[in-house]
Motif scaffolding. Structure first.
Motif, mmCIF file in Angstrom:
data_model
loop_
_atom_site.group_PDB
_atom_site.id
_atom_site.type_symbol
_atom_site.label_atom_id
_atom_site.label_comp_id
_atom_site.label_asym_id
_atom_site.label_seq_id
_atom_site.Cartn_x
_atom_site.Cartn_y
_atom_site.Cartn_z
ATOM 1 N N MET A 1 -33.274 -3.377 5.065
ATOM 2 C CA MET A 1 -32.300 -3.997 5.948
ATOM 3 C C MET A 1 -30.886 -3.761 5.410
ATOM 4 S SD MET A 1 -32.161 -7.964 7.305
ATOM 5 C CE MET A 1 -33.787 -7.848 8.051
ATOM 6 N N SER A 2 -29.940 -3.410 6.298
ATOM 7 C CA SER A 2 -28.574 -3.115 5.895
ATOM 8 C C SER A 2 -27.803 -4.401 5.615
ATOM 9 C CB SER A 2 -27.865 -2.336 6.989
ATOM 10 O OG SER A 2 -27.685 -3.154 8.138
ATOM 11 N N GLU A 3 -26.627 -4.246 4.981
ATOM 12 C CA GLU A 3 -25.776 -5.401 4.732
ATOM 13 C C GLU A 3 -25.343 -6.051 6.045
ATOM 14 O OE1 GLU A 3 -21.584 -6.541 2.417
ATOM 15 O OE2 GLU A 3 -22.287 -4.465 2.502
ATOM 16 N N PHE A 4 -25.052 -5.226 7.048
ATOM 17 C CA PHE A 4 -24.703 -5.753 8.364
ATOM 18 C C PHE A 4 -25.827 -6.617 8.926
ATOM 19 C CE2 PHE A 4 -25.446 -4.697 12.947
ATOM 20 C CZ PHE A 4 -24.532 -5.582 13.482
ATOM 21 N N GLU A 5 -27.046 -6.137 8.843
ATOM 22 C CA GLU A 5 -28.178 -6.894 9.361
ATOM 23 C C GLU A 5 -28.409 -8.172 8.561
ATOM 24 O OE1 GLU A 5 -31.415 -3.900 11.088
ATOM 25 O OE2 GLU A 5 -30.509 -3.158 9.224
ATOM 26 N N ASP A 6 -28.213 -8.093 7.244
ATOM 27 C CA ASP A 6 -28.352 -9.295 6.408
ATOM 28 C C ASP A 6 -27.363 -10.374 6.834
ATOM 29 O OD1 ASP A 6 -30.403 -8.291 4.864
ATOM 30 O OD2 ASP A 6 -29.087 -7.552 3.271
ATOM 31 N N ARG A 7 -26.114 -9.989 7.059
ATOM 32 C CA ARG A 7 -25.094 -10.967 7.446
ATOM 33 C C ARG A 7 -25.366 -11.520 8.837
ATOM 34 N NH1 ARG A 7 -19.401 -8.301 5.212
ATOM 35 N NH2 ARG A 7 -19.908 -8.467 2.983
ATOM 36 N N ALA A 8 -25.841 -10.665 9.726
ATOM 37 C CA ALA A 8 -26.184 -11.140 11.064
ATOM 38 C C ALA A 8 -27.320 -12.154 11.005
ATOM 39 C CB ALA A 8 -26.568 -9.962 11.952
ATOM 40 N N ASN A 22 -35.646 -21.299 18.375
ATOM 41 C CA ASN A 22 -35.805 -19.942 17.851
ATOM 42 C C ASN A 22 -34.822 -18.993 18.520
ATOM 43 O OD1 ASN A 22 -37.839 -20.380 15.960
ATOM 44 N ND2 ASN A 22 -39.445 -20.267 17.523
ATOM 45 N N GLY A 23 -34.550 -19.241 19.799
ATOM 46 C CA GLY A 23 -33.585 -18.433 20.521
ATOM 47 C C GLY A 23 -34.106 -17.062 20.914
ATOM 48 N N ARG A 24 -33.241 -16.339 21.613
ATOM 49 C CA ARG A 24 -33.557 -14.983 22.072
ATOM 50 C C ARG A 24 -32.516 -14.030 21.498
ATOM 51 N NH1 ARG A 24 -33.647 -14.599 28.291
ATOM 52 N NH2 ARG A 24 -35.568 -15.785 27.967
ATOM 53 N N ARG A 25 -32.977 -13.036 20.778
ATOM 54 C CA ARG A 25 -32.068 -12.086 20.142
ATOM 55 C C ARG A 25 -31.472 -11.117 21.170
ATOM 56 N NH1 ARG A 25 -32.630 -10.901 14.546
ATOM 57 N NH2 ARG A 25 -33.962 -12.396 13.461
ATOM 58 N N PHE A 26 -30.282 -10.604 20.842
ATOM 59 C CA PHE A 26 -29.676 -9.539 21.635
ATOM 60 C C PHE A 26 -28.881 -8.628 20.709
ATOM 61 C CE2 PHE A 26 -26.710 -13.149 21.814
ATOM 62 C CZ PHE A 26 -25.521 -12.567 21.416
ATOM 63 N N GLY A 27 -28.471 -7.475 21.252
ATOM 64 C CA GLY A 27 -27.717 -6.515 20.451
ATOM 65 C C GLY A 27 -28.612 -5.603 19.640
ATOM 66 N N GLY A 32 -23.568 -2.160 16.890
ATOM 67 C CA GLY A 32 -22.684 -2.857 15.953
ATOM 68 C C GLY A 32 -22.566 -4.332 16.251
ATOM 69 N N LEU A 33 -23.583 -4.871 16.896
ATOM 70 C CA LEU A 33 -23.583 -6.265 17.313
ATOM 71 C C LEU A 33 -25.007 -6.797 17.268
ATOM 72 C CD1 LEU A 33 -22.725 -8.842 18.978
ATOM 73 C CD2 LEU A 33 -23.004 -7.430 21.022
ATOM 74 N N LEU A 34 -25.185 -7.925 16.607
ATOM 75 C CA LEU A 34 -26.474 -8.609 16.600
ATOM 76 C C LEU A 34 -26.228 -10.087 16.848
ATOM 77 C CD1 LEU A 34 -28.227 -6.916 13.547
ATOM 78 C CD2 LEU A 34 -28.990 -6.786 15.932
ATOM 79 N N TRP A 45 -25.818 -21.175 25.170
ATOM 80 C CA TRP A 45 -25.131 -21.080 23.882
ATOM 81 C C TRP A 45 -25.522 -19.750 23.245
ATOM 82 C CZ3 TRP A 45 -21.503 -24.381 22.207
ATOM 83 C CH2 TRP A 45 -21.483 -25.688 22.691
ATOM 84 N N ASN A 46 -24.604 -19.137 22.504
ATOM 85 C CA ASN A 46 -24.943 -17.905 21.807
ATOM 86 C C ASN A 46 -24.097 -17.759 20.551
ATOM 87 O OD1 ASN A 46 -22.481 -16.015 22.429
ATOM 88 N ND2 ASN A 46 -23.003 -17.021 24.362
ATOM 89 N N ALA A 47 -24.601 -16.992 19.614
ATOM 90 C CA ALA A 47 -23.866 -16.651 18.395
ATOM 91 C C ALA A 47 -24.049 -15.168 18.141
ATOM 92 C CB ALA A 47 -24.352 -17.469 17.205
ATOM 93 N N ALA A 48 -23.031 -14.534 17.540
ATOM 94 C CA ALA A 48 -23.097 -13.097 17.307
ATOM 95 C C ALA A 48 -22.362 -12.731 16.029
ATOM 96 C CB ALA A 48 -22.511 -12.334 18.484
ATOM 97 N N TYR A 49 -22.765 -11.596 15.479
ATOM 98 C CA TYR A 49 -22.073 -11.024 14.316
ATOM 99 C C TYR A 49 -21.721 -9.578 14.646
ATOM 100 C CZ TYR A 49 -20.787 -9.789 9.574
ATOM 101 O OH TYR A 49 -20.081 -9.372 8.471
ATOM 102 N N PHE A 50 -20.452 -9.196 14.344
ATOM 103 C CA PHE A 50 -19.926 -7.879 14.714
ATOM 104 C C PHE A 50 -19.648 -7.052 13.466
ATOM 105 C CE2 PHE A 50 -18.863 -10.927 17.963
ATOM 106 C CZ PHE A 50 -19.108 -10.261 19.155
#
Length: 213
Positions: A1-8, A22-27, A32-34, A45-50
């Protein structure tokens, strides 16, 4: 897993803790978005990491989807003559200067969303505290124009768009997409809880204006 994925994953886990789902994943990493949403039909409601700027957001979201007879259409119809967002709900947001309001145009090829060069609906995005009555009316009208007038504004509308990858101008179906977004100062549980508190009145407003009644 990449650093980006870890932070997401940190952001996704915080969301699950705060919203107890549990929610539903997107990106995807390629975009470049998870992120994750609560997965409910209608207002979400949603949360994202770019990856581009290494930032996380919490948001309130209403897509232009059919659901139960197009909630986004109901919201637009009710807000145009009586804008409760500005007259009743904005004053309940503790930090409106930290909230970005945007109407976007989603383009579709069957069930797949395609990237286009002109997704923004002017004059958004704009900070909530700077949003005027004229700004809001203009953006609502632009959003309504993304729905099919031949079906009482209950359906996708065909229009010309420019594909982001090829630059080709094509006809695609489009729908409006409303989003309130707040950047998180830190990826910590307390920060996401504070952001949720700041956005709760907007979630309540959108739910009220979009529901059938």
């Amino acid at each position: 897993m990449s650093e980006f994925e870890d932070r997401a994953e940190v952001v996704i886990d915080l969301f699950r803790d705060v919203f107890d789902c549990n929610g539903r994943r997107f990106g995807s990493p390629s975009l470049g978005l998870l992120g994750v949403s609560d997965g409910l039909e209608g207002v979400q409601w949603n949360a994202a990491y770019f990856r581009s700027d290494q930032t996380a957001t919490l948001g309130v979201n209403l897509e232009g989807m059919k659901y139960d007879d197009w909630p986004v259409a109901r919201l637009i119809e009710r807000e145009l003559p009586r804008p409760l967002l500005l007259t009743e709900y904005r004053t309940r947001v503790a930090r409106p200067e930290r909230v970005s309001v945007s109407w976007r145009r989603d383009a579709w090829q069957a069930a797949i969303r395609v990237q286009i060069k002109e997704p923004g609906l002017s004059p958004t995005p704009i900070k909530l505290h700077r949003l005027t009555g004229d700004d809001w009316a203009r953006s609502l009208q632009s959003a309504r124009e993304c729905l099919d007038p031949k079906r009482g504004y209950r359906g996708r509308r065909r229009t010309k768009v420019t594909l982001r990858g090829s630059g080709q101008v094509v006809e695609r179906q489009v729908t409006p997409h409303l989003h309130f977004e707040m950047y998180l100062a830190a990826t910590r549980l307390g920060e996401m809880r504070r952001a949720k508190s700041n956005l709760e009145a907007l979630h309540e407003w959108a739910t009220r204006q979009a529901r059938p009644h």
